[in-house]
Design a protein around this motif. Structure first.
Motif, short mmCIF file in Angstrom:
data_model
loop_
_atom_site.label_atom_id
_atom_site.label_comp_id
_atom_site.label_asym_id
_atom_site.label_seq_id
_atom_site.Cartn_x
_atom_site.Cartn_y
_atom_site.Cartn_z
N THR A 1 0.61 -1.41 -0.28
CA THR A 1 0.32 0.31 0.11
C THR A 1 0.79 1.09 0.16
O THR A 1 2.15 0.96 0.01
CB THR A 1 -0.73 -0.09 0.83
N VAL B 1 -5.29 5.84 3.89
CA VAL B 1 -4.60 5.26 4.64
C VAL B 1 -3.43 5.67 4.63
O VAL B 1 -2.73 7.03 4.06
CB VAL B 1 -3.95 3.77 3.34
N TYR C 1 -6.72 0.71 5.61
CA TYR C 1 -6.66 -0.21 5.98
C TYR C 1 -6.62 -0.96 6.94
O TYR C 1 -6.29 -2.43 7.16
CB TYR C 1 -4.49 0.71 7.03
#
Length: 256
Positions: free
Chosen positions: A12, A19, A30
């Motif tokens: 990510t 996030v 998340y």
């Protein structure tokens, strides 16, 4: 001895307020994604990476999946998309002292709504994907800059009259960097589009189909028992749930 849960390695990025490594529980996206994997029987191992690197590593199968991602048919050859979950509204920020408004609801006819705004100057971020209709609207005058924060500054000083931006990203950037701008700038309702987010799985990962099915099952579980709504609410994104009906009314992208 209990059976060990399989691990999925996920990539990510820092994309606040969705996030981020410095956010509470790393942000609502998340928390939602990792909880869905846990419900599906996997232990998530998440690495924060620059987006280009995350995309490349996942495409090559060095990471099992990455998130959050927008849907793009151009990536179906290399990636399999999960079921969608709600991200946030995208559209225009304007000055409060502006009389700019939509003459047509852009959710019904975005092209007509944009044509009625063609006398104004728009700010965009270089290289960003916005909406298909807006990006292809060659009749609009658009000036591009390097990031959203620069566009917010230019809007405040009336260098442009509208900027394309994610509603929540704009709010986060203003509260963090220019709180004095908050009373002078606003999101132009309604949004052009509500973006849906996905976890995308590398087709080079040997068990990607199992992981995809596990995540989708976990996502259904957290929606069914109210955990999804709780996550959005605790992170201050309860208003996202107002768009929830749109998820059911829109044709969902099938897993590939």
């Amino acid at each position: 001895m209990a059976t060990q849960r399989p691990t999925t390695t996920l990539a990510t990025l820092n994309w606040e307020p969705y996030v981020g490594e410095e956010m509470r529980n790393s942000g609502f996206v998340y928390e939602l994604v990792t909880e869905a994997f846990k419900r599906g029987g996997y232990t998530p191992n998440v690495k924060f990476l620059p987006w280009a690197r995350a995309l490349d590593m996942t495409e090559r199968g060095e990471m099992d999946a990455l998130f959050p991602e927008y849907y793009s048919s151009s990536r179906l050859e290399d990636f399999a998309y999960s079921d969608p979950f709600l991200g946030g509204p995208v559209g225009f920020y304007v000055r409060n002292d502006s009389d700019i408004q939509f003459s047509v609801d852009p959710r019904i006819n975005q092209l007509a709504a944009l044509q009625a705004l063609s006398q104004y100057k728009f700010g965009v971020v270089r290289g960003y994907i916005n909406t298909d209709t807006f990006d292809s609207a060659s009749f609009l005058y658009k000036e591009d800059v390097v990031d959203d924060l620069t566009n917010l500054q230019r809007l405040y000083y009336n260098r442009v009259q509208l900027i394309f931006i994610d509603k929540f990203v704009a709010r986060y950037l203003l509260e963090k960097n220019y709180p004095q701008y908050l009373r002078d700038l606003r999101f132009l309702e309604p949004p052009l589009e509500v973006k849906f987010l996905y976890v995308v799985f590398s087709k080079k990962a040997p068990d990607y189909e199992d992981q995809l099915a596990a995540f989708n099952a976990g996502l259904k579980a957290v929606k069914r028992d109210g955990t999804l709504q709780d996550i959005y609410t605790r992170h201050g994104f309860r208003e996202v749930l107002e768009y929830e009906g749109a998820l059911e009314n829109r044709r969902l992208i099938p897993a590939h």
